[in-house]
Design an enzyme around this catalytic site. Structure first.
Site, PDB file in Angstrom:
ATOM      1  N   THR A 229       6.819  -0.708   0.527  1.00 16.23           N
ATOM      2  CA  THR A 229       6.947  -2.094   0.970  1.00 16.23           C
ATOM      3  C   THR A 229       8.046  -2.820   0.210  1.00 16.23           C
ATOM      4  OG1 THR A 229       4.564  -2.034   1.378  1.00 16.23           O
ATOM      5  CG2 THR A 229       5.612  -4.186   1.480  1.00 16.23           C
TER       6      THR A 229
ATOM      7  N   TYR B 129       0.386   9.209  -4.784  1.00 14.02           N
ATOM      8  CA  TYR B 129       0.599   8.521  -3.505  1.00 14.02           C
ATOM      9  C   TYR B 129       0.848   9.566  -2.433  1.00 14.02           C
ATOM     10  CZ  TYR B 129       2.986   5.289  -0.196  1.00 14.02           C
ATOM     11  OH  TYR B 129       3.371   4.559   0.902  1.00 14.02           O
TER      12      TYR B 129
ATOM     13  N   LYS C  19      -3.663   7.020  -4.081  1.00 18.11           N
ATOM     14  CA  LYS C  19      -3.461   6.178  -2.905  1.00 18.11           C
ATOM     15  C   LYS C  19      -3.405   7.118  -1.709  1.00 18.11           C
ATOM     16  CE  LYS C  19      -0.190   3.136  -0.524  1.00 18.11           C
ATOM     17  NZ  LYS C  19       1.159   2.502  -0.548  1.00 18.11           N
TER      18      LYS C  19
ATOM     19  N   VAL D 184      -4.375  -0.379  -1.635  1.00 23.15           N
ATOM     20  CA  VAL D 184      -2.990  -0.746  -1.924  1.00 23.15           C
ATOM     21  C   VAL D 184      -2.496  -1.432  -0.659  1.00 23.15           C
ATOM     22  CG1 VAL D 184      -0.697   0.043  -2.583  1.00 23.15           C
ATOM     23  CG2 VAL D 184      -2.726   1.195  -3.501  1.00 23.15           C
TER      24      VAL D 184
END
Length: 304
Positions: A57, A146, A174, A216
């Site tokens: 992001t 992640y 995540k 998240v």
């Protein structure tokens, strides 16, 4: 956790809401550190427990090392005493990931997000060695794995996560595959102090149901307080209340992914008056129809 670990248990608590913060840009495309500082402080006051910088992001692929380092310093100061700071310092080069993570550790940040190496598609043993080498090089910094195969081209198998969870400072995952069976398998085979976070706002509630700790989040830029309320309600056994909030926010979760993240959330912040600039190329601003859909959803939620 392993008694030899230098990572204290209270340090590895990233909370319920980790906001994957956007990176604001000026009109000329440079990073707007003043807005980054203000936005991070705003998020910390409205439900965010940990601010994640330079993730997907945050448009990490187009940020220079110098820009990332300056963002880490700026936001750490802005949210001191209010929220923790996690640095997106993963890479598809193990040596680059180590170097970036060591710099984050030296700054005194609270954790690092380590993405599955992208493009080169390492096998599971390669993934294990990559993450274990980063962890060994930065023993005092808690790491969150992640897993986002839609962007990396490679899945981090539950069996590999379980092996990695044995390393003292690899403390969380995540999970952005949308695969609840994979999350369930990881939860079943790892100790409770190893935390699992949803990588998708829309899957936070079902992820909690299979043993997740939080999310998240992208939507927390706009509805962090409501997300906190939903997760805390679930934790207290008020599943109906958590479900009500989830369903109320569901259209927003989907609207924020009408185009490639973070294109919609940046536009949503602009609609709220934040001077966050346009995404950097090769990303671009959304077409008018997406902006209109965002406006409609935000108005229904009384955000506008």
């Amino acid at each position: 956790m392993d008694e030899e670990s230098d990572v204290e248990s209270d340090v590895v608590n990233f909370g319920r809401i980790v906001t994957a913060m956007i990176t604001p840009f000026n009109e000329d495309g440079s990073v707007n550190y003043a807005v980054a500082e203000a936005l991070a402080s705003h998020l910390a006051d409205r439900g965010t427990d940990t601010v994640l910088l330079c993730g997907t992001t945050g448009e990490s692929p187009t940020l220079t090392k110098e820009e990332k380092y300056e963002l880490f310093k700026t936001v750490k100061k802005a949210v001191a005493g209010k929220a923790k700071v996690m640095a997106g310092t993963g890479s598809n080069s193990t040596q680059e990931a180590i170097a970036a993570t060591q710099k984050a550790a030296a700054l005194g940040l609270d954790g690092s997000l380590q993405v599955v190496p992208y493009y080169n598609k390492p096998p599971q043993e390669g993934l294990y060695r990559h993450f274990s080498m980063v962890a060994k090089a930065c023993p005092d910094l808690p790491l969150m794995l992640y897993n986002v195969p839609g962007r990396t081209g490679q899945n981090l198998a539950p069996e590999t996560v379980v092996r990695l969870a044995e390393i003292p400072n690899i403390v969380a995952l995540k999970e952005a595959t949308g695969n609840l069976d994979a999350a369930s398998q990881v939860r079943h085979l790892t100790p409770p102090e190893f935390k699992i976070y949803s990588g998708d706002d829309s899957l936070t509630l079902p992820m909690l149901a299979v043993g997740g700790s939080g999310v998240v989040s992208v939507a927390s830029h706009l509805v962090g307080v409501q997300l906190q309320e939903a997760i805390q309600a679930f934790e207290k056994g008020s599943v109906q209340k958590a479900t009500e909030i989830h369903l109320q926010l569901f259209p927003l979760f989907k609207a924020l992914f009408l185009s490639t993240n973070p294109i919609p959330v940046k536009m949503a912040l602009k609609l709220l008056g934040w001077d966050v600039g346009a995404p950097r190329p090769p990303l671009c601003s959304p077409p008018p129809e997406i902006t209109q859909k965002l406006e409609t959803v935000m108005k229904k939620l009384d955000l506008l």
